[in-house]
Design an enzyme around this catalytic site. Structure first.
Site, PDB file in Angstrom:
ATOM      1  N   HIS A   1       0.830  -1.244  -0.042  1.00 35.17           N
ATOM      2  CA  HIS A   1      -0.031  -0.071  -0.024  1.00 35.17           C
ATOM      3  C   HIS A   1       0.941   1.306   0.049  1.00 35.17           C
ATOM      4  O   HIS A   1       1.952   1.028   0.580  1.00 35.17           O
ATOM      5  CB  HIS A   1      -0.690   0.045   1.366  1.00 35.17           C
ATOM      6  CG  HIS A   1      -1.945   0.957   1.203  1.00 35.17           C
ATOM      7  ND1 HIS A   1      -1.746   2.325   1.784  1.00 35.17           N
ATOM      8  CD2 HIS A   1      -3.313   0.742   1.425  1.00 35.17           C
ATOM      9  CE1 HIS A   1      -2.734   3.050   1.753  1.00 35.17           C
ATOM     10  NE2 HIS A   1      -3.764   1.928   1.371  1.00 35.17           N
TER      11      HIS A   1
ATOM     12  N   ASP B   1       3.177  -3.888   8.056  1.00 33.72           N
ATOM     13  CA  ASP B   1       2.033  -3.178   7.760  1.00 33.72           C
ATOM     14  C   ASP B   1       0.866  -4.217   8.088  1.00 33.72           C
ATOM     15  O   ASP B   1       0.849  -4.894   7.194  1.00 33.72           O
ATOM     16  CB  ASP B   1       1.889  -2.720   6.124  1.00 33.72           C
ATOM     17  CG  ASP B   1       0.540  -2.169   6.085  1.00 33.72           C
ATOM     18  OD1 ASP B   1      -0.485  -2.351   6.648  1.00 33.72           O
ATOM     19  OD2 ASP B   1       0.504  -1.444   5.030  1.00 33.72           O
TER      20      ASP B   1
ATOM     21  N   GLN C   1      -4.410  -5.128   7.329  1.00 37.33           N
ATOM     22  CA  GLN C   1      -5.220  -6.053   6.940  1.00 37.33           C
ATOM     23  C   GLN C   1      -5.154  -7.297   7.765  1.00 37.33           C
ATOM     24  O   GLN C   1      -5.775  -8.383   7.276  1.00 37.33           O
ATOM     25  CB  GLN C   1      -5.159  -6.370   5.351  1.00 37.33           C
ATOM     26  CG  GLN C   1      -5.376  -5.204   4.491  1.00 37.33           C
ATOM     27  CD  GLN C   1      -6.865  -4.476   4.374  1.00 37.33           C
ATOM     28  OE1 GLN C   1      -7.746  -5.226   4.781  1.00 37.33           O
ATOM     29  NE2 GLN C   1      -6.857  -3.505   4.034  1.00 37.33           N
TER      30      GLN C   1
ATOM     31  N   LYS D   1     -10.589  -0.389  10.367  1.00 39.72           N
ATOM     32  CA  LYS D   1     -10.670  -1.381   9.634  1.00 39.72           C
ATOM     33  C   LYS D   1     -10.916  -2.969  10.519  1.00 39.72           C
ATOM     34  O   LYS D   1     -10.909  -3.692  10.227  1.00 39.72           O
ATOM     35  CB  LYS D   1      -9.335  -1.823   8.844  1.00 39.72           C
ATOM     36  CG  LYS D   1      -8.922  -0.903   7.915  1.00 39.72           C
ATOM     37  CD  LYS D   1      -7.702  -1.200   6.947  1.00 39.72           C
ATOM     38  CE  LYS D   1      -7.333  -0.059   6.254  1.00 39.72           C
ATOM     39  NZ  LYS D   1      -8.301   0.487   4.936  1.00 39.72           N
TER      40      LYS D   1
ATOM     41  N   CYS E   1      -4.797   2.270  -3.679  1.00 40.50           N
ATOM     42  CA  CYS E   1      -3.532   2.919  -3.287  1.00 40.50           C
ATOM     43  C   CYS E   1      -2.355   1.952  -3.436  1.00 40.50           C
ATOM     44  O   CYS E   1      -1.613   1.754  -2.331  1.00 40.50           O
ATOM     45  CB  CYS E   1      -3.664   3.206  -1.801  1.00 40.50           C
ATOM     46  SG  CYS E   1      -5.130   4.227  -1.188  1.00 40.50           S
TER      47      CYS E   1
HETATM   48  N1  PLP Z   1      -1.785  -0.641   4.522  1.00 36.21           N
HETATM   49  C1  PLP Z   1      -2.827  -1.263   4.130  1.00 36.21           C
HETATM   50  C2  PLP Z   1      -2.540  -3.013   3.754  1.00 36.21           C
HETATM   51  C3  PLP Z   1      -4.060  -0.962   3.991  1.00 36.21           C
HETATM   52  O1  PLP Z   1      -5.183  -1.692   3.314  1.00 36.21           O
HETATM   53  C4  PLP Z   1      -4.598   0.453   4.011  1.00 36.21           C
HETATM   54  C5  PLP Z   1      -5.774   0.839   3.899  1.00 36.21           C
HETATM   55  O2  PLP Z   1      -6.414   0.624   3.078  1.00 36.21           O
HETATM   56  C6  PLP Z   1      -3.577   1.369   4.960  1.00 36.21           C
HETATM   57  C7  PLP Z   1      -2.325   0.629   4.909  1.00 36.21           C
HETATM   58  C8  PLP Z   1      -3.576   2.640   5.193  1.00 36.21           C
HETATM   59  O3  PLP Z   1      -4.618   2.835   6.297  1.00 36.21           O
HETATM   60  P1  PLP Z   1      -5.145   3.906   6.875  1.00 36.21           P
HETATM   61  O4  PLP Z   1      -5.738   4.613   5.813  1.00 36.21           O
HETATM   62  O5  PLP Z   1      -6.292   3.393   7.755  1.00 36.21           O
HETATM   63  O6  PLP Z   1      -3.874   4.720   7.498  1.00 36.21           O
END
Ligand code: PLP
Length: 408
Positions: free
Chosen positions: A124, A201, A204, A227, A365
């Protein structure tokens, strides 16, 4: 076999009773954000109606209640991910802020020219751009773990990318597009063999499975409250205590200091050092309520339920002519990205919406991953504990309707 008792959970989520465009709402966009159970909504309302005050400052009754609720929330999060002490839990706005905090507070301090930061093409943007920028600031280089043809990180590929110059490895635990579940514990071993620090990260993964940071082998772990049934605007950075101690603060201001004079300041202990300014107190309280709710259901049950839904949806969609499904067949998490041939994903999402089926379309993203897939964008269905078989049937039906609409 699907855990039928989980299906009853829909009634805990008031929004799921709302019809959309004359149809039952089939919410398949939980990877973007999850819906909130009534207990989480109630916890926020209760905070604002009964306990609202700023934390860690005043000594009046409300301030003490608010501070206790806030610190209890930190304890709840710490226990949930197996942190050795609550001070290892830093409240942030979400995964994005948590990862930026590591890049600014840790990477900027310790990386130097010639060092390498290892990432993967499935990241992401939140777990990529902070490292691109840290590399620019410090003179370090980005190195990529190349993916297998079905979008997995093999240990051979990880081994090829992680070497003597690696100082940091930053990977997602679960891909938000491909549904890949990465071998984080093994990657941690490879990283630690060369004294590199592993940043995970977990946006998910923490919502979907039991996580114990010590078993995972991570050094930093980032996730978002929204999430996992919690409110927006609250997230977590967990870090190993000594690494957080060594890291510099990145937000300067109130409550993150011990002493300030005209020229200088010294920093508060963990975790306040990283939490300058008034935190999202109600958000933390709501996140704790969400964690209690998820624990009440059981993280193992949630994991087997949502993974089963992901794998069933993968198979179901792959069997439909004219549909391309991305990512590995097994194991496959609760996210399924797909395209309907010759139909733009935004048009797919629009037809779905007319049927009450909420999905996401776009690059998610993850533009370098889109480049790797050779597509501009995809549609994506994602599942959570409130979804069931019927929702997969609604997904398949919506695809047939899309094909009919576009006369395929
Ligand atoms: N990393 C992953 C794998 C994600 O799916 C997301 C959000 O879709 C993020 C980071 C970013 O999360 P946030 O927008 O809550 O900071």
């Amino acid at each position: 076999m699907m855990d039928v008792t989980l299906v009853d959970l829909k009634k805990d989520f008031p929004i799921l009773a709302r019809p959309i465009n004359g149809h039952r709402l089939v919410y398949l966009d939980s990877a973007a954000t999850t819906q909130k159970p009534q207990v989480v909504i109630d916890a926020e309302v209760d905070f604002y109606t009964q306990h609202n005050a700023n934390v860690l400052r005043s000594v009046h009754t409300l301030a003490e209640e608010a501070t206790t609720l806030f610190q209890n929330a930190r304890h709840t999060v710490a226990t949930f991910v197996g942190a050795t002490r609550p001070e290892e839990i830093v409240f942030t706005r979400g995964t994005t802020e948590s990862l930026n905090l590591v890049a600014r507070g840790f990477a900027d301090k310790f990386l130097k020219p010639g060092d390498e930061i290892v990432v993967s093409p499935m990241e992401h943007h939140s777990n990529l751009i902070p490292w691109q920028q840290a590399a620019k600031r410090t003179g370090a280089k980005l190195r990529y773990i190349e993916l297998s043809p079905d979008g997995q990180i093999t240990l051979e590929a990880a081994q090829a990318a992680i070497g003597d110059h690696t100082r940091m490895v930053a990977v997602s635990h679960v891909s938000n597009v491909l549904g890949t579940i990465n071998p984080v514990a093994e990657i941690a071993e490879l990283a630690h063999r060369v004294n590199a620090v592993l940043v995970v990260d977990a946006a998910q993964s923490v919502p979907h499975q039991p996580i114990d940071v010590s078993q995972l082998g991570a050094d930093f772990l980032a996730f978002s409250g929204h999430k996992m049934c919690g409110p927006t605007g609250i997230g977590v950075l967990w870090g190993r205590y000594p690494l957080l101690v060594e890291s510099d603060p990145v937000i300067y201001g109130g409550e993150m200091i011990t002493y300030v004079d005209r020229e200088t300041a010294t920093w508060a202990d963990l975790p306040e050092k990283f939490e300058g300014g008034t935190p999202n107190i109600a958000g933390a309280v709501g996140l704790a309520a969400a964690i209690h709710y998820l624990e009440g259901v059981g993280m193992e049950r949630i994991q087997s339920h949502t993974q089963e839904l992901g794998e069933m949806a993968f198979d179901r969609l792959q069997a439909i002519p004219g549909v391309t499904v991305y990512g590995p067949k097994r194991p496959h998490s609760a996210v399924v990205a797909f395209n309907v041939n010759r139909v733009h994903p935004h048009d797919v999402a629009q037809v779905f919406d007319s049927l009450g089926v909420a999905i996401r379309a776009g690059h998610h993203c993850a533009q370098p991953l889109m480049q790797w897939l050779g597509v501009g964008s995809t549609a994506r269905a994602s599942f959570y504990l409130y979804n069931d078989h019927q929702d997969i049937e609604a997904l398949a039906h919506a695809i047939e309707e899309t094909k009919r609409y576009f006369r395929q």
